[in-house]
Design an enzyme around this catalytic site. Structure first.
Site, PDB file in Angstrom:
ATOM      1  N   HIS A  38     120.701 -15.739 -59.555  1.00  0.00           N
ATOM      2  CA  HIS A  38     120.204 -14.622 -59.278  1.00  0.00           C
ATOM      3  C   HIS A  38     120.559 -13.993 -58.437  1.00  0.00           C
ATOM      4  O   HIS A  38     121.806 -14.151 -57.059  1.00  0.00           O
ATOM      5  CB  HIS A  38     118.302 -14.737 -58.438  1.00  0.00           C
ATOM      6  CG  HIS A  38     117.250 -13.530 -58.749  1.00  0.00           C
ATOM      7  ND1 HIS A  38     116.435 -13.856 -57.932  1.00  0.00           N
ATOM      8  CD2 HIS A  38     117.957 -12.511 -58.670  1.00  0.00           C
ATOM      9  CE1 HIS A  38     115.890 -12.929 -57.415  1.00  0.00           C
ATOM     10  NE2 HIS A  38     117.164 -12.075 -58.102  1.00  0.00           N
ATOM     11  N   LYS A 257     111.951 -53.539 -87.544  1.00  0.00           N
ATOM     12  CA  LYS A 257     110.987 -52.668 -86.903  1.00  0.00           C
ATOM     13  C   LYS A 257     110.412 -52.277 -86.224  1.00  0.00           C
ATOM     14  O   LYS A 257     110.038 -52.484 -84.671  1.00  0.00           O
ATOM     15  CB  LYS A 257     109.245 -52.657 -87.721  1.00  0.00           C
ATOM     16  CG  LYS A 257     108.924 -51.912 -87.816  1.00  0.00           C
ATOM     17  CD  LYS A 257     107.428 -51.732 -88.732  1.00  0.00           C
ATOM     18  CE  LYS A 257     106.720 -50.946 -89.279  1.00  0.00           C
ATOM     19  NZ  LYS A 257     106.537 -49.191 -88.023  1.00  0.00           N
ATOM     20  N   ASP A 698      78.766 -18.352 -56.709  1.00  0.00           N
ATOM     21  CA  ASP A 698      79.370 -19.129 -55.130  1.00  0.00           C
ATOM     22  C   ASP A 698      79.093 -18.471 -54.495  1.00  0.00           C
ATOM     23  O   ASP A 698      79.410 -17.340 -53.971  1.00  0.00           O
ATOM     24  CB  ASP A 698      80.809 -19.647 -55.618  1.00  0.00           C
ATOM     25  CG  ASP A 698      80.943 -20.322 -54.173  1.00  0.00           C
ATOM     26  OD1 ASP A 698      80.361 -20.713 -53.479  1.00  0.00           O
ATOM     27  OD2 ASP A 698      82.415 -21.298 -54.454  1.00  0.00           O
ATOM     28  N   GLY A 737      79.160 -23.754 -48.661  1.00  0.00           N
ATOM     29  CA  GLY A 737      78.348 -22.722 -49.245  1.00  0.00           C
ATOM     30  C   GLY A 737      77.097 -23.054 -50.070  1.00  0.00           C
ATOM     31  O   GLY A 737      77.253 -24.883 -49.500  1.00  0.00           O
ATOM     32  N   HIS A 739      75.280 -23.111 -53.947  1.00  0.00           N
ATOM     33  CA  HIS A 739      75.940 -23.210 -55.698  1.00  0.00           C
ATOM     34  C   HIS A 739      74.858 -22.361 -56.266  1.00  0.00           C
ATOM     35  O   HIS A 739      74.253 -23.471 -55.800  1.00  0.00           O
ATOM     36  CB  HIS A 739      76.998 -23.795 -56.648  1.00  0.00           C
ATOM     37  CG  HIS A 739      77.959 -24.185 -56.295  1.00  0.00           C
ATOM     38  ND1 HIS A 739      78.865 -24.691 -56.756  1.00  0.00           N
ATOM     39  CD2 HIS A 739      79.358 -22.829 -55.225  1.00  0.00           C
ATOM     40  CE1 HIS A 739      79.796 -25.433 -55.629  1.00  0.00           C
ATOM     41  NE2 HIS A 739      80.245 -23.655 -54.745  1.00  0.00           N
TER      42      HIS A 739
END
Length: 863
Positions: A38, A257, A698, A737, A739
């Site tokens: 960059h 195998k 919420d 809080g 819901h």
């Protein structure tokens, strides 16, 4: 960090960089890395590792150094979208990061263990497989922070790829010469001693062959070789036919195998292309293999082999291979080659197998060790088969020494396997195809955690008589309702299944379990008339203790996840994972250990699982407890555990990613063992991810809002929802809080659901702006309640009922009846111990008493 920070810093209309929602289609199965040079205000290298659907990124001012132990500063920056790995070009002046970007290197990478957990703990030990960067590297986080960004140190591990050079030495095409060595750089820079140069070109690295061989002439000399006609295409793979025992006689060559993935390689014009048995392009995923094939010196060839992962003891291990591909193991990969269908412009399909293999052995004579010849023994089939069992191998493949290479299954290749065996319950069948009669395959289940769980299908091992007999036995048992839920990733349509009552038991042979928890390579052995369905599966899961006494099995839950039951006080069943580091302190404030967290989730599992089962999940993992770094994870990884499921979900551009879900107690507790503290399910189920069946509002209080105001807000939201014809249900968040959860019949799409939620929240704000805000900006949230409606978009999540929170108080998100709201004092009223007592003493589901079941039929009103 997240893509939110990436988007915040950019104006996508003014910069050519990809947007934050740019998710590519699944380009491969291995995690990628990219290093970009960059040329910004301060020149630096951007070092990026793919983890969980994004590119974790660091700015490395001086670039990576190949000198062992030389530490380079790496400043952690915001996550970038996966499509940024392809970005090159100019970022305009005035934009964030203005300047020119070039891709310095890219490839795939792997770590030993869970990369996200390593990131969180601050030590990532990893291996790069790129065009310029190879071998072992390490990132270590320091205690320093620069401009709010964590500082790390990047350095090279001491291995064959270390040397006396750095990233700048590899610019301008001076990284490697045409033969793959570092000598071009050494001549250009003059910085390395002869000793360093010798160390930087180890024997194991792809390099030029010491002699040039005319492979076309060698191929043309074989009996049966034919020059390729115009339009010739590489053949589909030859397949072996299963036999109980290997054939006798010296006309057969017997090979081990291998237990891995079939891999076919086409070289044209000196460039190698890797393809799977089903024709998928695997070239970008295995740059080391590509280099090794291209270094063989054959400009035109077709190879047939098996990709395997090796244990420290040298055995192949399919589970280890899956981890290596997912990036969570550094186990060495090998391509075991066993055939050469073409070489040097000649089709060798009609050449005898032993001649093809002799030429293949010569071609691989001094190849990179990542390519190996699958050797054989002529004759002695029974002895070779017995020896393969002692060695712990899957079995052997026996091939006629003079066999030509043919597409598809043949009797000149025969396989004999050492298989596991067990009994399973038939729960349905698919229709027969082509000339087959009776049925196509049987759908199978076993008892786990008190219920039948789908474990896969079997479609081989039947003769015509058994096909007719089983079909006649199953027809009278047909039923309309599904006997078991099907994972979303099954390769057939559920409507093509004929379900039956679970009354018949079969015995199978199979080769272990795949990463999705389904049977691998199952073969039918017979009906077990002597076995009852209640005898199949884990004894504890069927409701029988190890002493033989009966205990009550967990009640079945409704498909909507609404049915709940009282939590048991005892272990819900056997087969659960062990707890590592059980004494580790997870919640220091309360001295809660990892064992107590594990025990909590084990005991509330019957209440939590209906919230989680068959829903894509976002997980909050805290490897060092809540005081250490925690991180979100939503994509599946093999390290999460064998009972943790994955489901492919379509992304915005039409590609898909594998998301996490669980469907039983074992999966839930495997996630807890992997330090998951919080569970955040989607508002939709895996069988219909495009139509939500629940919404969540919420209520997030800003600074200065008291609990009385939050309770009043919940009641007001309930009232406004009722005016819209919807019923809401109450949950403490376990944090600050509340819901309000709204169940729905899954009819509206996500765009409709999100538009309704936004309109509802903005109407509440318009009605009482002194109390509510519908904008997430923190500056506007002081003294008001943010009605968070953003959790109702596609892919957004909210915490599940009965989930712990990764916060010092160990709060639990507890569902409540509306009549209980007045007795609450905060969103974290129920820390772990109190939540456990409520679960154990809960006589009935509070949401059911408020009318949850009836509300499952409600639909959104038109806006």
């Amino acid at each position: 960090m997240s893509l939110r920070e990436y988007a915040r810093k950019r104006r996508f209309g003014d910069t050519p960089e990809p947007g934050d929602d740019a998710a590519p289609g699944k380009r491969g199965r291995r995690p990628i890395f990219v290093v970009q040079l960059h040329q910004a205000r301060a020149r630096h290298y951007d070092f990026r590792l793919e983890m969980d659907g994004t590119l974790k990124s660091w700015a490395v001012p001086k670039g990576p150094s190949f000198r062992v132990g030389e530490r380079r500063l790496a400043v952690e920056v915001e996550d970038h979208p996966l499509r940024y790995a392809d970005f090159e070009g100019d970022i305009p002046k005035g934009q964030y990061g203005a300047g020119h970007v070039d891709i310095f290197d890219r490839g795939v990478w792997s770590a030993e263990g869970d990369p996200l957990e390593a990131l969180a703990t601050g030590k990532i030990d990893f291996v790069l497989h790129g065009e310029r960067l190879h071998g072992g590297w390490k990132l270590v986080r320091t205690a320093q922070v620069r401009s709010g960004k964590p500082q790390w140190l990047l350095f090279k591990r001491d291995d064959a790829w270390a040397g006396d050079l750095e990233a700048d030495d590899l610019l301008d095409g001076q990284g490697t010469d045409a033969n793959g060595s570092w000598e071009g750089t050494a001549r250009a820079t003059g910085k390395r001693s002869a000793k360093a140069a010798k160390k930087a070109t180890p024997a194991g690295r792809p390099r030029a062959r010491p002699r040039r061989v005319d492979w076309a002439a060698r191929a043309a000399a074989l009996a049966g070789a034919r020059r390729k006609p115009r339009g010739w295409k590489p053949p589909a793979p030859q397949l072996a036919t299963l036999r109980a025992a290997p054939p006798a006689g010296d006309d057969w060559l017997h090979e081990l195998k291998w237990d891995g993935y079939r891999l076919l390689v086409d070289v044209a014009g000196g460039r190698a292309k890797l393809r799977s048995r089903n024709g998928l392009d695997w070239t970008p995923d295995y740059p080391d293999l590509v280099k090794a094939f291209e270094a063989l010196g054959a400009d035109d060839a077709t190879f047939d082999g098996e990709l395997v992962a090796l244990t420290p003891q040298g055995n192949d291990d399919f589970g280890l291979l899956q981890k290596a591909i997912s990036g969570s193991s550094n186990a060495p990969l090998r391509c075991m080659l066993f055939d050469l269908p073409s070489l040097g412009g000649y089709d060798l399909a009609h050449v005898a197998l032993e001649d093809r293999k002799a030429l293949l052995a010569e071609l691989l004579g001094d190849a990179d060790p990542v390519l190996a010849l699958s050797r054989h023994i002529a004759g002695h089939g029974a002895e070779v088969f017995a020896a393969s069992k002692r060695q712990g191998m899957e079995g052997i493949v026996s091939k006629r020494h003079d066999a030509r290479y043919v597409e598809g299954r043949s009797t000149t290749w025969l396989k004999s396997k050492h298989a596991q065996g067990d009994e399973f319950v038939i729960v349905g069948y698919t229709a027969p195809k082509r000339s087959r009669t009776g049925f196509g395959s049987l759908l199978l289940a076993t008892h786990r955690d008190g219920a039948l769980q789908y474990v896969g299908r079997v479609g081989t091992g039947f003769d015509d008589a058994m096909l007719r007999h089983l079909a006649a036995r199953m027809r009278p048992l047909a039923r309309r309702e599904p006997t078991v839920p099907l994972p979303a990733h099954v390769p057939f349509r559920p409507r093509d299944v004929t379900w039956i009552a679970p009354l018949l038991v079969v015995e199978l042979e199979y080769r272990g379990w795949g990463k999705e928890g389904l049977l691998r390579q199952a073969s039918f052995k017979g009906l077990r008339e002597d076995k009852g369905v209640d005898e199949i599966g884990d004894a504890d899961a069927r409701g029988t203790t190890k002493r033989g006494t009966t205990k009550r099995a967990p009640a079945k839950t409704a498909a909507t996840g609404a049915a709940r039951q009282r939590a048991p006080a005892a272990d819900p069943g056997g087969g659960l994972p062990r707890v590592s580091s059980p004494g580790r302190i997870v919640y220091p404030q309360l001295r809660i250990t990892k064992q107590r967290v594990f025990d909590y989730y084990r005991q509330v599992a019957p209440l939590l699982l209906p919230e989680l089962r068959n829903r894509p999940l976002s997980l909050v993992r805290c490897p060092d407890g809540v005081r250490g770094p925690c991180f979100f994870q939503k994509h599946h990884a093999a390290t999460l555990g064998g009972s943790v499921r994955s489901v492919p979900i379509r992304e915005k551009d039409g590609g898909s990613e594998d998301y996490v879900y669980v469907d039983d107690v074992a999966g839930l507790l495997e996630l807890v063992q992997m330090n998951v503290l919080e569970f955040h399910p989607w508002g939709a189920r895996i069988e219909d991810v495009e139509h939500p069946d629940r919404l969540v509002f919420d209520l997030d209080p800003g600074e200065g809002v008291d609990w009385n105001a939050i309770r009043a807000a919940a009641r007001e939201i309930r009232a406004r929802l009722r005016e819209a014809g919807l019923e809401g249900f109450l949950r403490l968040s376990g944090g600050k809080g509340l819901h309000v959860v709204v169940p729905l019949a899954p009819k509206a799409d996500w765009a409709t659901a999100k538009a309704f939620c936004e309109a509802f929240a903005r109407a509440m704000e318009a009605q009482a702006p002194q109390r509510y805000v519908a904008t997430a900006t923190k500056a506007r949230r002081k003294g008001v309640i943010f009605i968070d409606w953003l959790r109702n978009g596609r892919g957004a999540t909210s915490v599940a009922s009965w989930s712990l929170r990764a916060r010092p108080e160990a709060g639990v998100a507890v569902p409540l009846a509306w009549s209980e709201l007045g007795r609450t004092k905060s969103g974290k009223d129920f820390p772990l111990d109190r939540a456990l007592r409520r679960a154990a003493g809960q006589r009935s589901d509070p949401w059911q008493s408020d009318g949850w079941r009836e509300a499952l039929r409600q639909t959104l009103p038109e806006l």
